[in-house]
Design an enzyme around this catalytic site. Structure first.
Site, short mmCIF file in Angstrom:
data_model
loop_
_atom_site.label_atom_id
_atom_site.label_comp_id
_atom_site.label_asym_id
_atom_site.label_seq_id
_atom_site.Cartn_x
_atom_site.Cartn_y
_atom_site.Cartn_z
CG ASP A 150 -1.20 -2.16 -15.82
OD1 ASP A 150 -0.19 -2.54 -16.45
OD2 ASP A 150 -2.35 -2.52 -16.11
CG ASP A 169 -0.42 -0.59 2.45
OD1 ASP A 169 0.74 -1.04 2.43
OD2 ASP A 169 -1.12 -0.59 3.48
#
Ligand code: NAD
Length: 360
Positions: A255, A227
């Site tokens: 991505d 995270d």
């Protein structure tokens, strides 16, 4: 040096971008006195048309017999192409999955570089994009959540779905070794991304990575929770050199990292096995919308060929020369349509290849 390269041009813009990468490789061969022998192979839609299947044994065997594979892109327009009326196992993409499996490619390497010349295309704030970044995400490709046992069952009248995230010590060790080997050829920093505060598989991941790091005293290792990594990528991407992570985290983070570079036409990639063998391809697809028009950006494919020189052939000077030639073309203001901006010189796919090959 003589190297045998399996070449899969593929579909759509594949033949155009590979032709330019071969032009650049030929310039490297001439300048540095190497011989590159190419074996052209079919895969994807063109193989369906010729052989009735997206990947033949002949293509697999020829790839295995080569020193590396250079690939364009495969597939067509998924709404209009007749290839997508076939059962999933006979569609072009089945060839892609099949070749990765047949060649045992477990490590995916995606460099994400923001060229200062293209910083305007970066969606981040100017003070961040002005610093530029040059990182490489190494994603484990054959294990983890996508390949673990999965099931959907009914429990007490309610549907319950389960996916399993499994990693063995040996799977983690081989990708860790790959990451540290690559870091030794770069700025010698590895950031290992996990979720060790909650996942057992991440705790084993962290333990094995830490063990492998002992064999690479020159490389700085840091651990980062996934995270936090997602946040750091947009806050300060310049801090990263090699980021190594498991399959799903890598899927998402690569991505995200691609997005902040601004253009798909610039993104190289490689997939490797335990040896120096690899398959090198641009990150983008076959771009049917611009295929056959000499408009595609060949730089991602040319940079993938540079990765082949660096990681499969240990030709560091040659890879540096190709990367420098790409930078020079951008510095001199040459742009294909996808990265065009005001005041620059618009060139075709083949002109960009000529310019880069000449400057090598
Ligand atoms: P795409 O990457 O082909 O195209 C997305 C957009 O990016 C298009 O507007 C395209 O013109 C542009 N683009 C991509 N590469 C470019 C380049 N080098 N230069 C300039 N512009 C470029 O993605 P898509 O449209 O979702 O997929 C098209 C086909 O490609 C599908 O059949 C898909 O399955 C296949 N595909 C193949 C691979 C692969 O071979 N590894 C990867 C992704 C998609």
């Amino acid at each position: 040096m003589t190297k045998n390269i399996a070449v899969i041009k593929g579909d759509g813009i594949g033949p155009e971008i590979i032709t330019e990468a071969m032009k650049v490789l030929d310039a490297v061969a001439e300048k540095y006195g190497h011989t590159f022998n190419y074996t052209q192979l079919l895969m994807g839609g063109c193989s369906i048309d010729a052989n009735g299947e997206p990947l033949t044994k002949e293509t697999i065997d020829a790839c295995k017999a080569s020193d590396a594979v250079l690939m364009g892109s495969i597939g067509g327009d998924t709404t209009t192409s007749p290839w997508y009326k076939l059962p999933p196992n006979l569609r072009p993409e089945a060839g892609l999955l099949g070749i990765r499996k047949a060649l045992g490619l477990f490590a995916n390497l995606r460099p994400c570089v923001l060229y200062p010349q293209l910083s305007g295309a970066c969606p981040l704030k100017k003070e961040i994009s002005d610093r530029g970044f040059d990182m490489l995400i190494m994603r484990e490709l054959t294990g983890g959540l996508y390949f673990g046992e999965k099931k959907t069952e009914t429990v007490d009248g309610m549907q319950v779905a389960t996916d399993t995230l499994v990693y063995s010590e040996s799977e983690i060790r081989r990708i860790a070794i790959k990451a540290f080997d690559v870091a030794m050829k770069r700025r010698k920093k590895v950031t290992s991304v996990d979720k060790a505060n909650v996942l057992e598989s991440s705790r084993l991941w962290r333990k094995v990575i830490t063990e492998v790091a002992k064999d690479y005293p020159e490389v700085t290792l840091e651990h980062m929770l996934v995270d936090n990594s997602a946040m750091q990528l947009v806050r300060d991407p310049a801090q990263f050199d090699v980021m190594v992570t498991e399959n799903m985290f890598g899927d998402i983070l690569s991505d995200e990292a691609s997005m902040i570079t601004g253009s798909i036409g610039m993104l190289a990639s490689a997939s490797m096995n335990e040896t120096k063998f690899g398959l090198y391809e641009p990150s983008g697809g076959s771009a049917p919308d611009i295929a056959g028009q000499n408009k595609a950006n060949p730089i991602a494919t040319i940079l993938s060929a540079a990765m082949m020189l660096r990681y499969s052939f240990d030709m560091t000077d040659e890879a540096d020369a190709v990367e420098a030639a790409v930078s020079k073309a951008l510095n001199d203001g040459y742009r294909t349509g996808d990265i065009m901006s005001e005041g620059m010189t618009k060139v075709s796919c083949s002109e960009m290849g000529d310019i880069i090959a000449k400057s090598v």
